[in-house]
Design an enzyme around this catalytic site. Structure first.
Site, PDB file in Angstrom:
ATOM      1  N   TYR A   1      -7.097  -9.594  10.424  1.00 28.58           N
ATOM      2  CA  TYR A   1      -5.789  -9.425  11.070  1.00 28.58           C
ATOM      3  C   TYR A   1      -5.783 -10.142  12.419  1.00 28.58           C
ATOM      4  O   TYR A   1      -6.835 -10.308  13.042  1.00 28.58           O
ATOM      5  CB  TYR A   1      -5.507  -7.940  11.304  1.00 28.58           C
ATOM      6  CG  TYR A   1      -5.170  -7.194  10.024  1.00 28.58           C
ATOM      7  CD1 TYR A   1      -3.873  -7.188   9.531  1.00 28.58           C
ATOM      8  CD2 TYR A   1      -6.142  -6.509   9.309  1.00 28.58           C
ATOM      9  CE1 TYR A   1      -3.553  -6.512   8.362  1.00 28.58           C
ATOM     10  CE2 TYR A   1      -5.828  -5.831   8.141  1.00 28.58           C
ATOM     11  CZ  TYR A   1      -4.526  -5.844   7.672  1.00 28.58           C
ATOM     12  OH  TYR A   1      -4.209  -5.184   6.512  1.00 28.58           O
TER      13      TYR A   1
ATOM     14  N   GLU B   1      -6.093  -9.412   2.987  1.00 28.32           N
ATOM     15  CA  GLU B   1      -5.343  -8.750   4.058  1.00 28.32           C
ATOM     16  C   GLU B   1      -5.352  -9.672   5.263  1.00 28.32           C
ATOM     17  O   GLU B   1      -6.421  -9.952   5.821  1.00 28.32           O
ATOM     18  CB  GLU B   1      -5.952  -7.385   4.418  1.00 28.32           C
ATOM     19  CG  GLU B   1      -5.731  -6.337   3.345  1.00 28.32           C
ATOM     20  CD  GLU B   1      -6.134  -4.923   3.761  1.00 28.32           C
ATOM     21  OE1 GLU B   1      -6.052  -4.606   4.969  1.00 28.32           O
ATOM     22  OE2 GLU B   1      -6.513  -4.146   2.870  1.00 28.32           O
TER      23      GLU B   1
ATOM     24  N   ASN C   1     -12.326  -1.316  -1.345  1.00 26.16           N
ATOM     25  CA  ASN C   1     -11.614  -1.897  -0.204  1.00 26.16           C
ATOM     26  C   ASN C   1     -12.366  -1.544   1.076  1.00 26.16           C
ATOM     27  O   ASN C   1     -12.646  -0.364   1.336  1.00 26.16           O
ATOM     28  CB  ASN C   1     -10.198  -1.315  -0.112  1.00 26.16           C
ATOM     29  CG  ASN C   1      -9.484  -1.736   1.169  1.00 26.16           C
ATOM     30  OD1 ASN C   1      -8.995  -2.846   1.275  1.00 26.16           O
ATOM     31  ND2 ASN C   1      -9.438  -0.844   2.162  1.00 26.16           N
ATOM     32  N   GLU C   2     -12.691  -2.540   1.847  1.00 27.08           N
ATOM     33  CA  GLU C   2     -13.365  -2.324   3.138  1.00 27.08           C
ATOM     34  C   GLU C   2     -14.423  -1.231   2.995  1.00 27.08           C
ATOM     35  O   GLU C   2     -14.439  -0.247   3.750  1.00 27.08           O
ATOM     36  CB  GLU C   2     -12.346  -2.008   4.240  1.00 27.08           C
ATOM     37  CG  GLU C   2     -11.396  -3.165   4.490  1.00 27.08           C
ATOM     38  CD  GLU C   2     -10.508  -3.024   5.712  1.00 27.08           C
ATOM     39  OE1 GLU C   2     -10.578  -1.983   6.396  1.00 27.08           O
ATOM     40  OE2 GLU C   2      -9.747  -3.972   5.987  1.00 27.08           O
TER      41      GLU C   2
ATOM     42  N   GLU D   1       0.846  -1.201   0.000  1.00 26.01           N
ATOM     43  CA  GLU D   1       0.000   0.000   0.000  1.00 26.01           C
ATOM     44  C   GLU D   1       0.875   1.241   0.000  1.00 26.01           C
ATOM     45  O   GLU D   1       2.010   1.230   0.490  1.00 26.01           O
ATOM     46  CB  GLU D   1      -0.895  -0.044   1.254  1.00 26.01           C
ATOM     47  CG  GLU D   1      -1.869   1.120   1.340  1.00 26.01           C
ATOM     48  CD  GLU D   1      -2.987   0.879   2.351  1.00 26.01           C
ATOM     49  OE1 GLU D   1      -2.896  -0.086   3.144  1.00 26.01           O
ATOM     50  OE2 GLU D   1      -3.957   1.672   2.337  1.00 26.01           O
TER      51      GLU D   1
ATOM     52  N   GLN E   1       1.928  -6.327   5.447  1.00 30.95           N
ATOM     53  CA  GLN E   1       2.171  -5.946   4.076  1.00 30.95           C
ATOM     54  C   GLN E   1       3.598  -6.298   3.705  1.00 30.95           C
ATOM     55  O   GLN E   1       4.371  -6.628   4.570  1.00 30.95           O
ATOM     56  CB  GLN E   1       1.921  -4.464   3.886  1.00 30.95           C
ATOM     57  CG  GLN E   1       0.484  -4.040   4.208  1.00 30.95           C
ATOM     58  CD  GLN E   1       0.182  -2.597   3.745  1.00 30.95           C
ATOM     59  OE1 GLN E   1       0.948  -1.929   3.082  1.00 30.95           O
ATOM     60  NE2 GLN E   1      -0.986  -2.110   4.147  1.00 30.95           N
TER      61      GLN E   1
HETATM   62  O1  AHR Z   1      -3.162  -2.791   5.997  1.00 34.66           O
HETATM   63  C1  AHR Z   1      -3.536  -1.629   6.650  1.00 34.66           C
HETATM   64  C2  AHR Z   1      -5.022  -1.307   6.485  1.00 34.66           C
HETATM   65  O2  AHR Z   1      -5.790  -2.275   7.101  1.00 34.66           O
HETATM   66  C3  AHR Z   1      -5.543  -1.291   5.079  1.00 34.66           C
HETATM   67  O3  AHR Z   1      -5.287  -0.095   4.424  1.00 34.66           O
HETATM   68  C4  AHR Z   1      -7.005  -1.477   5.281  1.00 34.66           C
HETATM   69  O4  AHR Z   1      -7.641  -2.095   4.196  1.00 34.66           O
HETATM   70  C5  AHR Z   1      -7.087  -2.297   6.546  1.00 34.66           C
HETATM   71  O5  AHR Z   1      -7.982  -1.780   7.438  1.00 34.66           O
END
Ligand code: AHR
Length: 523
Positions: free
Chosen positions: A271, A327, A197-198, A52, A376
């Site tokens: 995550y 992600e 995205n999200e 990103e 990332q």
């Molecule tokens: O990876 C960091 C952020 O986490 C990304 O930009 C977003 O899609 C997620 O919330």
């Protein structure tokens, strides 16, 4: 905890359990690899990366500029490209993340770039020196496919169409000529295209109905302009175990008619964040309790995929639509002294274990999960690579991705074992996690993770359906759960050779404490 991994052969596992000696805690774990029952292909795209426009993920991590003293090719770091080539990165997702929904592609092409403020990440000045042509050059240097995230939040269908036409048109349109004028006459290949995205959060705080209305238009009108190179379309999916969003997108897809639109993937973001938001578990100098808690948390990925897949199955029993975990990874406290908006964190042996466990979960769900992108790639969150000016260091997570290269596009093979348990305080985890696969050349590969940081683990691997007489490969272990690689000590955590020998019809391997081991079985 008797944690039985039901990966296909429960009956055999039960038979082994009956043979366990009195001191079960330290007995060898019997594991059976059944080569006669091949499963799904472990898609190489499960090993995808995410880059990103955030902190030093791109600027400093990839892009140093053509005039930099750091060795580079057209502004892109040579050391980073060489390291990434070695792990055979299948695809890179760019430019975001949250950033994607504020990105306007025309800011980053041609000789005059538009400088902006990166409102997604820290309000720092964004030079846009790294734009579409630089990203495509980077992907080509690495040998990876391009996964482009379109701007749905603050963009338009027309802007997304233009961007895709600029990148992919193979006919002499105005935008294809603009691309040629910027140095690239041939069309680029955009293998995957993310539609936002999200969108339920940073991508526009949309309701499921609002998003599905956007999805219909973007999926209908935006795509590759090169009929020979279509782009897979990936819709925004869930970010929790709530299934309302998944239901809405899958129902929209199911109810579409004829040529109206199509998608090939549904995204999932998950995550590993222990103990709530904001992420505050340190990435260095942590104790065994912090290790056990974070690893327990990461194992929720399996049930999460099961729950979301079950909803997808209702609408798509043939599993045409991939679940794309684009992600994932450990989100820990920012490195002290760094800009918290840059999401910099160190990477320890705990991250290596976490990476292996998640890859194993994806492999077990390979018939539905056909793509994933760790967050990332460089200098951000659970990175493969850390840089500081001209210095570069490879993280333990990098080594896991390198050791797993043979699993790319390999065929999943069921393994059965009684995982045993590792207990710390009130946390109980399986002691062993294992997967097996047959590579394209027929080689059988085994990945074995010993989660226990205190005890080595003996594994007796018996093979059904082929003859194995030895095992050779690498093991990634570390003195402590929080061992890290630094610029001064870059190989504190590094793989070393391991081999197993045949005893009583099984290959015997001793896995070091808190280790990831990948071996091939030799006839
Ligand atoms: O990876 C960091 C952020 O986490 C990304 O930009 C977003 O899609 C997620 O919330």
């Amino acid at each position: 905890m008797r944690h039985l991994m039901t990966v296909g052969l429960c009956a055999l596992a039960t038979a082994f359990a009956a043979a366990a000696p009195a001191n079960a805690a330290d007995r060898a774990i019997r594991l059976t690899v059944d080569a006669g029952k091949p499963g799904a292909t472990i898609d190489r795209h499960l090993f995808g990366q995410f880059a990103e426009q955030l902190g030093h993920g791109i600027y400093g991590g990839i892009w140093v500029g053509k005039d930099s003293a750091i060795p580079n090719t057209r502004g892109i770091r040579n050391d980073v490209v060489a390291a990434l080539k070695a792990i055979k990165v299948p695809n890179v997702r760019w430019p975001g993340g949250c950033y994607a929904d504020s990105y306007h592609w025309r800011d980053g092409i041609g000789p005059h770039r538009t400088t902006r403020v990166n409102t997604a990440w820290g309000n720092v000045v964004d030079s846009n020196a790294f734009g579409t042509d630089e990203f495509m050059d980077f992907a080509k240097q690495v040998g990876a496919e391009a996964y482009i995230s379109l701007n749905v939040g603050s963009g338009t269908v027309a802007e997304a169409q233009d961007w895709m036409e600029y990148m992919t048109a193979d006919q002499p349109t105005t935008l294809a000529k603009l691309r040629a004028a910027n140095g690239h006459p041939a069309p680029y290949r955009v293998a995957m295209m993310g539609i936002g995205n999200e969108s339920w959060d940073c991508g526009g705080l949309m309701t499921p109905d609002e998003y599905t209305a956007e999805l219909r238009r973007y999926a209908r009108f935006v795509g590759s302009y090169n009929a020979k190179e279509p782009s897979l379309k990936i819709a925004v999916g869930p970010g929790t175990d709530d299934t309302v969003w998944t239901e809405a997108v899958m129902k929209t897809w199911k109810e579409r008619h004829g040529w109206s639109f199509d998608i090939q993937g549904l995204s999932l973001h998950s995550y590993t964040i222990y103990d709530g938001w904001p992420p505050h578990m340190p990435s260095t100098d942590f104790d065994e309790a912090a290790y056990a808690h974070v690893i327990k948390e990461t194992l929720k990925m399996g049930p999460l995929i099961d729950k979301q897949s079950a909803v997808m199955d209702k609408y798509d029993p043939e599993r045409k639509i991939a679940l794309v975990v684009d992600e994932w990874g450990a989100w820990l406290a920012p490195t002290p002294g760094t800009n918290p908006a840059f999401l910099m964190q160190q990477n320890s042996q705990r991250d290596a274990i976490l990476a292996a466990l998640n890859i194993n979960i994806f492999a077990r769900h390979a018939d539905r999960v056909r793509m994933a992108n760790i967050a990332q790639m460089i200098n951000v969150l659970q990175a493969m690579i850390l840089t500081d000016g001209p210095k570069m260091v490879l993280t333990p997570t990098y080594d896991v991705f390198k050791m797993y290269v043979p699993f790319q596009d390999a065929t999943f093979i069921p393994v059965s074992y009684d995982a045993g348990s590792y207990v710390h305080g009130d946390t109980t985890l399986p002691r062993l996690d294992a997967i097996a696969a047959r590579g394209k050349d027929g080689t059988i590969w085994l990945s074995l993770t010993n989660l226990d940081p205190n005890r080595p683990l003996d594994v007796d691997a018996a093979a059904l359906g082929f003859k194995a007489t030895s095992a050779n490969g690498q093991t990634l272990s570390a003195p402590k759960v929080d061992s890290i690689n630094t610029f001064d000590h870059p190989r504190t955590v590094a793989p070393r050779s391991i081999s197993g020998t045949l005893k009583n019809g099984a290959i015997v391997l001793t896995l070091p404490p808190v280790s990831v081991t990948v071996v091939s079985l030799q006839p």
